[in-house]
Scaffold this motif. Sequence first.
Motif, PDB file in Angstrom:
ATOM      1  N   PRO A   9     -35.185  27.971   4.844  1.00 20.52           N
ATOM      2  CA  PRO A   9     -34.323  28.996   5.415  1.00 20.52           C
ATOM      3  C   PRO A   9     -33.592  28.469   6.643  1.00 20.52           C
ATOM      4  O   PRO A   9     -34.182  27.831   7.497  1.00 20.52           O
ATOM      5  N   VAL A  10     -32.300  28.716   6.695  1.00 20.60           N
ATOM      6  CA  VAL A  10     -31.485  28.308   7.842  1.00 20.60           C
ATOM      7  C   VAL A  10     -30.531  29.445   8.144  1.00 20.60           C
ATOM      8  O   VAL A  10     -29.725  29.812   7.301  1.00 20.60           O
ATOM      9  N   GLY A  11     -30.613  29.995   9.328  1.00 23.19           N
ATOM     10  CA  GLY A  11     -29.697  31.053   9.727  1.00 23.19           C
ATOM     11  C   GLY A  11     -29.661  32.210   8.743  1.00 23.19           C
ATOM     12  O   GLY A  11     -28.615  32.777   8.499  1.00 23.19           O
ATOM     13  N   GLY A  12     -30.804  32.574   8.174  1.00 26.24           N
ATOM     14  CA  GLY A  12     -30.860  33.672   7.231  1.00 26.24           C
ATOM     15  C   GLY A  12     -30.470  33.285   5.815  1.00 26.24           C
ATOM     16  O   GLY A  12     -30.401  34.130   4.948  1.00 26.24           O
ATOM     17  N   ALA A  40     -21.584  28.511  -1.686  1.00 23.54           N
ATOM     18  CA  ALA A  40     -21.979  29.921  -1.659  1.00 23.54           C
ATOM     19  C   ALA A  40     -23.491  30.045  -1.508  1.00 23.54           C
ATOM     20  O   ALA A  40     -23.987  30.885  -0.744  1.00 23.54           O
ATOM     21  N   ALA A  41     -24.244  29.182  -2.185  1.00 27.85           N
ATOM     22  CA  ALA A  41     -25.705  29.193  -2.059  1.00 27.85           C
ATOM     23  C   ALA A  41     -26.140  28.801  -0.649  1.00 27.85           C
ATOM     24  O   ALA A  41     -27.207  29.207  -0.191  1.00 27.85           O
ATOM     25  N   ALA A  42     -25.299  28.027   0.043  1.00 24.66           N
ATOM     26  CA  ALA A  42     -25.592  27.636   1.429  1.00 24.66           C
ATOM     27  C   ALA A  42     -25.207  28.739   2.412  1.00 24.66           C
ATOM     28  O   ALA A  42     -25.347  28.562   3.622  1.00 24.66           O
ATOM     29  N   GLY A  43     -24.713  29.869   1.902  1.00 30.34           N
ATOM     30  CA  GLY A  43     -24.387  31.000   2.759  1.00 30.34           C
ATOM     31  C   GLY A  43     -22.962  31.025   3.266  1.00 30.34           C
ATOM     32  O   GLY A  43     -22.632  31.798   4.158  1.00 30.34           O
ATOM     33  N   PHE A  44     -22.090  30.197   2.708  1.00 28.34           N
ATOM     34  CA  PHE A  44     -20.698  30.195   3.137  1.00 28.34           C
ATOM     35  C   PHE A  44     -20.000  31.447   2.636  1.00 28.34           C
ATOM     36  O   PHE A  44     -20.215  31.872   1.498  1.00 28.34           O
ATOM     37  N   PRO A  45     -19.139  32.053   3.475  1.00 29.07           N
ATOM     38  CA  PRO A  45     -18.325  33.165   2.985  1.00 29.07           C
ATOM     39  C   PRO A  45     -17.478  32.679   1.802  1.00 29.07           C
ATOM     40  O   PRO A  45     -17.141  31.494   1.713  1.00 29.07           O
ATOM     41  N   GLU A  46     -17.134  33.587   0.912  1.00 31.51           N
ATOM     42  CA  GLU A  46     -16.433  33.230  -0.323  1.00 31.51           C
ATOM     43  C   GLU A  46     -15.158  32.418  -0.074  1.00 31.51           C
ATOM     44  O   GLU A  46     -14.914  31.411  -0.740  1.00 31.51           O
ATOM     45  N   PRO A  82     -27.910  22.679  11.371  1.00 30.42           N
ATOM     46  CA  PRO A  82     -28.432  23.528  10.297  1.00 30.42           C
ATOM     47  C   PRO A  82     -27.369  24.334   9.548  1.00 30.42           C
ATOM     48  O   PRO A  82     -27.556  24.650   8.389  1.00 30.42           O
ATOM     49  N   SER A  83     -26.244  24.657  10.188  1.00 30.38           N
ATOM     50  CA  SER A  83     -25.231  25.456   9.500  1.00 30.38           C
ATOM     51  C   SER A  83     -24.109  24.597   8.917  1.00 30.38           C
ATOM     52  O   SER A  83     -23.089  25.122   8.490  1.00 30.38           O
ATOM     53  N   THR A 134     -16.672  10.997   3.481  1.00 29.93           N
ATOM     54  CA  THR A 134     -17.675  11.990   3.871  1.00 29.93           C
ATOM     55  C   THR A 134     -16.977  13.166   4.535  1.00 29.93           C
ATOM     56  O   THR A 134     -16.277  12.985   5.536  1.00 29.93           O
ATOM     57  N   LEU A 135     -17.164  14.354   3.974  1.00 33.99           N
ATOM     58  CA  LEU A 135     -16.591  15.591   4.502  1.00 33.99           C
ATOM     59  C   LEU A 135     -17.723  16.421   5.101  1.00 33.99           C
ATOM     60  O   LEU A 135     -18.755  16.597   4.452  1.00 33.99           O
ATOM     61  N   ARG A 136     -17.527  16.916   6.304  1.00 29.80           N
ATOM     62  CA  ARG A 136     -18.514  17.797   6.924  1.00 29.80           C
ATOM     63  C   ARG A 136     -17.836  19.094   7.352  1.00 29.80           C
ATOM     64  O   ARG A 136     -16.753  19.049   7.910  1.00 29.80           O
ATOM     65  N   VAL A 137     -18.518  20.193   7.084  1.00 27.85           N
ATOM     66  CA  VAL A 137     -17.979  21.493   7.481  1.00 27.85           C
ATOM     67  C   VAL A 137     -19.129  22.392   7.927  1.00 27.85           C
ATOM     68  O   VAL A 137     -20.228  22.341   7.367  1.00 27.85           O
ATOM     69  N   THR A 138     -18.870  23.180   8.956  1.00 30.21           N
ATOM     70  CA  THR A 138     -19.859  24.111   9.501  1.00 30.21           C
ATOM     71  C   THR A 138     -19.592  25.505   8.940  1.00 30.21           C
ATOM     72  O   THR A 138     -18.439  25.968   8.924  1.00 30.21           O
ATOM     73  N   ARG A 139     -20.650  26.138   8.505  1.00 32.84           N
ATOM     74  CA  ARG A 139     -20.541  27.493   7.956  1.00 32.84           C
ATOM     75  C   ARG A 139     -20.055  28.443   9.040  1.00 32.84           C
ATOM     76  O   ARG A 139     -20.583  28.476  10.155  1.00 32.84           O
ATOM     77  N   ARG A 140     -19.047  29.198   8.699  1.00 31.01           N
ATOM     78  CA  ARG A 140     -18.495  30.205   9.615  1.00 31.01           C
ATOM     79  C   ARG A 140     -19.388  31.437   9.563  1.00 31.01           C
ATOM     80  O   ARG A 140     -19.891  31.821   8.505  1.00 31.01           O
ATOM     81  N   ALA A 141     -19.625  32.033  10.692  1.00 33.97           N
ATOM     82  CA  ALA A 141     -20.422  33.272  10.727  1.00 33.97           C
ATOM     83  C   ALA A 141     -19.636  34.368  10.022  1.00 33.97           C
ATOM     84  O   ALA A 141     -18.425  34.443  10.117  1.00 33.97           O
ATOM     85  N   GLY A 142     -20.354  35.189   9.330  1.00 35.54           N
ATOM     86  CA  GLY A 142     -19.628  36.302   8.770  1.00 35.54           C
ATOM     87  C   GLY A 142     -19.912  36.587   7.399  1.00 35.54           C
ATOM     88  O   GLY A 142     -19.510  37.338   6.683  1.00 35.54           O
TER      89      GLY A 142
END
Length: 142
Positions: A9-12, A40-46, A82-83, A134-142
């Motif tokens: 679990p990471v950030g819910g 999407a499974a990692a919790g990213f907004p659509e 983590p995000s 290598t591409l890195r992106v941080t999950r946006r809150a929301g």
Amino acid sequence: MANGNAARPVGGHEDPLPCELAFTWQSLPQVRRMTVRWAAAAGFPEDQAADFALAVHEIACNALVHGAPPARLQLRSSEAAPSAVTAVVRDRGRWLSAAPRAGSSRPGGWGLPLARRVCDTVDIERRPKGTTVTLRVTRRAG
């Protein structure tokens, strides 16, 4: 469990397990579908999952254009943040060092600028036996 790593679990959200795919022109659509489902499974907004999948798809196209199929895609969560998630695309080709200039008669050239706009970082490693992006992106809150 895959590769001996369980989801955590990471950030819910459950961190998706790393996944890897060898791809060719025929299986290129699978790269996009797999990436959007994985993000999407990692919790990213659509919308952010779709943007990330588009960036990965563009880099995968470059790997096939400049490399020798099959190329490889690896998706994994970031150990450092983590995000954040990472996509690694590897091929056996030699990418040009720069994108075409505006007004160039050469087709294409939008993949790297698009990836740089969507992702936090885009690293390109050129070696005699191939290129790794290598591409890195941080999950946006929301």
